[in-house]
Motif scaffolding. Structure first.
Motif, mmCIF file in Angstrom:
data_model
loop_
_atom_site.group_PDB
_atom_site.id
_atom_site.type_symbol
_atom_site.label_atom_id
_atom_site.label_comp_id
_atom_site.label_asym_id
_atom_site.label_seq_id
_atom_site.Cartn_x
_atom_site.Cartn_y
_atom_site.Cartn_z
ATOM 1 N N UNK A 127 -12.359 -3.665 -9.466
ATOM 2 C CA UNK A 127 -11.457 -3.733 -10.622
ATOM 3 C C UNK A 127 -10.295 -2.984 -10.368
ATOM 4 N N UNK A 128 -10.471 -1.669 -10.143
ATOM 5 C CA UNK A 128 -9.298 -1.089 -9.803
ATOM 6 C C UNK A 128 -8.437 -1.536 -8.549
ATOM 7 N N UNK A 129 -8.971 -1.862 -7.448
ATOM 8 C CA UNK A 129 -8.388 -2.548 -6.463
ATOM 9 C C UNK A 129 -7.535 -3.784 -6.910
ATOM 10 N N UNK A 130 -8.311 -4.624 -7.631
ATOM 11 C CA UNK A 130 -7.670 -5.830 -8.166
ATOM 12 C C UNK A 130 -6.473 -5.638 -8.964
ATOM 13 N N UNK A 131 -6.528 -4.604 -9.852
ATOM 14 C CA UNK A 131 -5.255 -4.079 -10.866
ATOM 15 C C UNK A 131 -4.185 -3.762 -9.832
ATOM 16 N N UNK A 132 -4.658 -2.816 -8.833
ATOM 17 C CA UNK A 132 -3.511 -2.269 -8.080
ATOM 18 C C UNK A 132 -2.638 -3.395 -7.228
ATOM 19 N N UNK A 133 -3.601 -4.211 -6.538
ATOM 20 C CA UNK A 133 -2.934 -5.073 -5.648
ATOM 21 C C UNK A 133 -2.290 -6.265 -6.493
ATOM 22 N N UNK A 134 -2.754 -6.584 -7.709
ATOM 23 C CA UNK A 134 -2.007 -7.522 -8.336
ATOM 24 C C UNK A 134 -0.636 -6.873 -9.049
ATOM 25 N N UNK A 153 -2.993 -0.596 4.179
ATOM 26 C CA UNK A 153 -3.254 0.170 5.271
ATOM 27 C C UNK A 153 -2.526 1.802 4.915
ATOM 28 N N UNK A 154 -2.334 1.949 3.739
ATOM 29 C CA UNK A 154 -1.706 3.076 3.252
ATOM 30 C C UNK A 154 -2.588 4.137 2.211
ATOM 31 N N UNK A 155 -2.658 5.433 2.564
ATOM 32 C CA UNK A 155 -3.455 6.238 1.953
ATOM 33 C C UNK A 155 -3.019 6.534 0.587
ATOM 34 N N UNK A 156 -1.689 6.441 0.298
ATOM 35 C CA UNK A 156 -1.411 6.582 -0.985
ATOM 36 C C UNK A 156 -1.716 5.705 -2.098
ATOM 37 N N UNK A 157 -1.781 4.310 -1.553
ATOM 38 C CA UNK A 157 -2.304 3.305 -2.213
ATOM 39 C C UNK A 157 -3.891 3.281 -2.470
ATOM 40 N N UNK A 158 -4.317 3.826 -1.509
ATOM 41 C CA UNK A 158 -5.977 4.129 -2.019
ATOM 42 C C UNK A 158 -6.009 5.419 -2.666
ATOM 43 N N UNK A 159 -5.186 6.397 -2.837
ATOM 44 C CA UNK A 159 -5.571 7.389 -3.864
ATOM 45 C C UNK A 159 -5.228 6.899 -5.203
ATOM 46 N N UNK A 160 -4.089 5.885 -5.372
ATOM 47 C CA UNK A 160 -3.664 5.066 -6.496
ATOM 48 C C UNK A 160 -4.904 4.381 -7.029
ATOM 49 N N UNK A 161 -5.789 3.735 -6.266
ATOM 50 C CA UNK A 161 -6.792 3.013 -6.755
ATOM 51 C C UNK A 161 -7.771 3.847 -7.107
ATOM 52 N N UNK A 162 -8.192 5.178 -6.464
ATOM 53 C CA UNK A 162 -9.128 6.065 -6.730
ATOM 54 C C UNK A 162 -8.892 6.566 -8.070
ATOM 55 N N UNK A 163 -7.672 6.936 -8.439
ATOM 56 C CA UNK A 163 -7.326 7.576 -9.447
ATOM 57 C C UNK A 163 -7.061 6.512 -10.884
ATOM 58 N N UNK A 164 -6.954 5.191 -10.570
ATOM 59 C CA UNK A 164 -7.173 4.209 -11.460
ATOM 60 C C UNK A 164 -8.507 3.775 -11.984
ATOM 61 N N UNK A 165 -9.463 4.264 -11.258
ATOM 62 C CA UNK A 165 -10.749 3.586 -11.276
ATOM 63 C C UNK A 165 -11.508 4.427 -12.446
ATOM 64 N N UNK A 166 -12.235 3.678 -13.286
ATOM 65 C CA UNK A 166 -12.843 4.243 -14.404
ATOM 66 C C UNK A 166 -14.258 3.712 -14.189
ATOM 67 N N UNK A 167 -15.189 4.658 -14.424
ATOM 68 C CA UNK A 167 -16.627 4.353 -14.597
ATOM 69 C C UNK A 167 -17.216 3.627 -13.144
ATOM 70 N N UNK A 168 -16.600 4.058 -12.029
ATOM 71 C CA UNK A 168 -16.757 3.652 -10.639
ATOM 72 C C UNK A 168 -16.706 2.361 -10.419
ATOM 73 N N UNK A 169 -15.820 1.500 -11.060
ATOM 74 C CA UNK A 169 -15.543 0.200 -10.829
ATOM 75 C C UNK A 169 -14.386 0.143 -9.936
ATOM 76 N N UNK A 170 -14.781 0.161 -8.750
ATOM 77 C CA UNK A 170 -13.391 0.212 -7.481
ATOM 78 C C UNK A 170 -13.074 -0.851 -7.536
#
Length: 158
Positions: free
Chosen positions: A38-45, A19-36
Motif C-alpha cells: 500500500x505504501x508503494x502504491x501511494x508513493x508511486x501514484x 532504482x532509487x534508495x531515497x524512494x525506497x526510504x520514502x516507502x519505508x517511512x510511509x508504511x504503517x502496520x507493515x503494509x508495504x
C-alpha cells in the motif's frame, strides 16, 4: 567503556521502479502496520501525479529539488550542564538529514485536510515544496531559527 549499544546501519535496497534508495526510504517511512504494498502504491501514484503536473521532471530532479530543499543542515539537541538544560546546535549527517526531510514531508502531507487520498496529498506537498510554500519547509526554517538563536552554546560539545 560505553554502555550504549552499537548501532549498525542497515543497507536499504533500492526500489524496483526507479532504482532509487531515497524512494525506497520514502516507502519505508510511509508504511504503517507493515503494509508495504500500500505504501508503494501511494508513493508511486503520488510521483506519477507529480510528474504529470510538472513536465520535464524525472526522479533525479525530484531528489535534487524536492528533498534537497527540505533537508536540514543543523539540528538542536539538548544537554544538561550544571543543573540547567541547553539546546546545542549540531550538524547533521546526510542520512539523518534525508530521513528528517522525508519524515517531515510525510507528516505534513498527512496533516493536510484538502483531500481524502494520501497520494493526492503527497503530490500537492511536492508541488508546494517546489513553490516554497510547504509545511515541511516551515518546519525546516523553524529548526534553523532555533539553532541560530542558540548559536552561543555551540562551545558545549555533546
Amino acid at each position: 567503556m560505553s554502555r550504549k549499544n552499537l548501532s549498525f546501519n542497515k543497507k536499504i535496497l533500492p526500489d524496483y521502479k526507479f532504482n532509487s534508495k531515497i524512494i525506497s526510504k520514502f516507502i519505508n517511512l510511509l508504511m504503517l502496520k507493515g503494509k508495504k504494498t500500500l505504501a508503494r502504491y501511494i508513493v508511486y501514484k503520488s510521483l506519477d501525479i507529480f510528474f504529470n503536473k510538472i513536465n520535464n521532471f524525472d526522479i533525479l530532479n525530484f531528489e535534487k529539488n524536492v528533498i534537497e530543499k527540505v533537508k536540514p543542515i543543523i539540528e538542536v539537541k539538548s544537554r544538561k550542564i550544571g543543573g540547567s538544560k541547553y539546546s546545542i546546535p549540531v550538524e547533521i549527517s546526510i542520512n539523518r538529514a534525508n530521513t528528517l526531510a522525508i519524515r517531515w514531508i510525510i507528516n505534513s502531507a498527512r496533516k493536510r485536510l484538502e483531500n481524502k487520498f494520501m497520494f493526492i496529498k503527497l503530490s500537492n506537498e511536492y508541488i508546494d515544496i517546489l513553490n516554497n510554500k510547504g509545511f515541511s519547509l516551515k518546519k525546516r526554517d523553524e529548526i534553523h531559527k532555533i539553532a541560530e538563536s542558540n548559536k552561543a552554546f555551540t562551545h558545549y560539545k555533546l
